[in-house]
Design an enzyme around this catalytic site. Sequence first.
Site, PDB file in Angstrom:
ATOM      1  N   GLY A   1     -64.895  17.712  10.239  1.00 13.90           N
ATOM      2  CA  GLY A   1     -64.816  16.935   9.000  1.00 13.90           C
ATOM      3  C   GLY A   1     -63.827  17.579   8.039  1.00 13.90           C
ATOM      4  N   GLY A   2     -64.077  17.348   6.754  1.00 15.79           N
ATOM      5  CA  GLY A   2     -63.176  17.888   5.730  1.00 15.79           C
ATOM      6  C   GLY A   2     -63.091  19.405   5.774  1.00 15.79           C
TER       7      GLY A   2
ATOM      8  N   GLY B   1     -25.399  20.328  13.161  1.00 16.98           N
ATOM      9  CA  GLY B   1     -26.384  20.487  12.085  1.00 16.98           C
ATOM     10  C   GLY B   1     -27.320  21.647  12.369  1.00 16.98           C
ATOM     11  N   ALA B   2     -27.615  21.855  13.644  1.00 22.27           N
ATOM     12  CA  ALA B   2     -28.548  22.934  13.992  1.00 22.27           C
ATOM     13  C   ALA B   2     -27.934  24.290  13.645  1.00 22.27           C
ATOM     14  CB  ALA B   2     -28.899  22.869  15.471  1.00 22.27           C
TER      15      ALA B   2
END
Length: 500
Positions: free
Chosen positions: A163-164, A398-399
């Site tokens: 859960g949370g 870009g890398a």
Amino acid sequence: MLEKLISEAEKGGGNKRIDTQHAKGKLTARERLSVLLDLDSFIEYDKFVKHNVNDFGMENINFFGDGVVTGHGTILGRKVFVYAQDFTVFGGSLGAAHAKKICKVIDMAINTKVPIIGLNDSGGARIQEGVNALAGYGEVFKRNVDASGVIPQISLIMGPCAGGAVYSPALTDFTFMVKNSSYMFITGPDVVKKVTHEDVDHETLGGSKIHTSKTGVADCAFNNDVEMLLKVREFFNFLPLNNQESPRFIPSNDPVEYHDESLNTLIPVNPNTPYDMYELIEKICDERKFFELKSDFARNIIIGFGKIGGYIVGIVANQPMHLAGCLDIDSSRKAARFVRFCDAFNIPLITLIDVPGFLPGTHQEYNNVIQHGAKLLYAYAEATIPKISVITRKAYGGAYIVMNSKNLNGDINYAWPTAEIAVMGPESAVEIIFRHKNDQQQLIKEYKEKFANPLFAASYGYIDDVITPSKSRYFIYKALEILKNKQMVKPWKKHDNLPL
Ligand code: HXC
């Protein structure tokens, strides 16, 4: 009298439940702390706290400590705050009193600038306490956020985390899991079945294998409680206590002047043949020791901590053995968070580069490689720590820019003679710019001579030096020494807006 109370408190939910815990192969909260912390260093707080609930029969069941053991101790002589959920008391579930205890130690950790380690083993929000349990989680989360970037926060998942409750580990810096006895998910198998009609068990939904290989939520997984706790002691030694501490230096007898000649032949003759980047990592680190994180997730990039000539460093390295070492969504996310941790805690960063570019394809584009890739770019560009890199082979497009280039404030950028720094590889480049020419092989040769080497980049100062591979450890050490007192001031802002 006091001894009797202490003994009662230390029994948690009682012998029967302790036996059940042991039968699952799990240690109790106190046993865990005794392995994690230095002998006799644990000082406990709030041992006698009890819940104050009068619904659902709770008024008749009340255990000292309310399902969590909190306090501080030392690991290899260095201070740490801890909380360990006690599954033998209400399944380690979190109610108001339990949450208050956790919040107290997080607050103390922030105020005293000491790291916090949380040992999670809990059925989640204590059902009998309703919204008070949820509010308790909110209080913990808020503190995790406040502590982020101030003190290192480590989450150990040693049982259920559902859960949370999973959001506290998600907000902390590192998450370690125990194989087969821990799991993390937002909704459990029963809810999944009801909503999506999927049949799935705990392990397949959120066991350590899933989180170390598929989601990247967990940094490491270990075979059992003891193995994990001993490894965490080792790991803790790499971390500073807080964001104001100078980078750690642990003297080493491993000589930095030693030149490992085998590195001169690490790069294969054929530029498309992979080689193992771990070899370089091990050969630059003191005693060849490297503490790797997320080793099974996004294996095209390697992250972890090592020591070079005594300096603790973070290492990010492309791995040509997987997807040719290219960047993609997962590897960008993985490395970006690591770079940001190193930057927040003044840990110098070493980047080892062999990257042919970003992974092409609709899967990547549709899943937003643009913004995920930008996370890594952002992380490198904003980092003000000493940033040292070595390009071993490819650094394309870009890398190349993303991976600690000079233009993103790389401090000292080395290249091996085998480095190829260009917009793209020779074959692709010639195909685009000379598509209609016949003498393609000759043009590829010319392109290689011009760009497929480090000299063109070095002639513009984008590369500070071209070094002999065997001397990499020495040159990195010298760079760490000269950058030791680096300071870089950025313009004031409330906070940044990184591409999430
Ligand atoms: C109160 C709980 C509890 C809970 C377990 N117990 N979970 N008590 N609140 N959430 C108690 C049990 O009553 C039992 O008490 C003891 O802990 C051990 O539980 P068992 O079921 O016997 O153990 P086991 O078979 O090992 O199963 C463990 C479990 C299961 C898988 C965790 O107990 C379970 O499914 N619990 C509920 C999990 C859950 O749905 N939690 C809420 C998640 S939502 P006795 O007295 O018999 O020892 C959530 C929201 C957070 O957490 C939101 C934050 C914003």
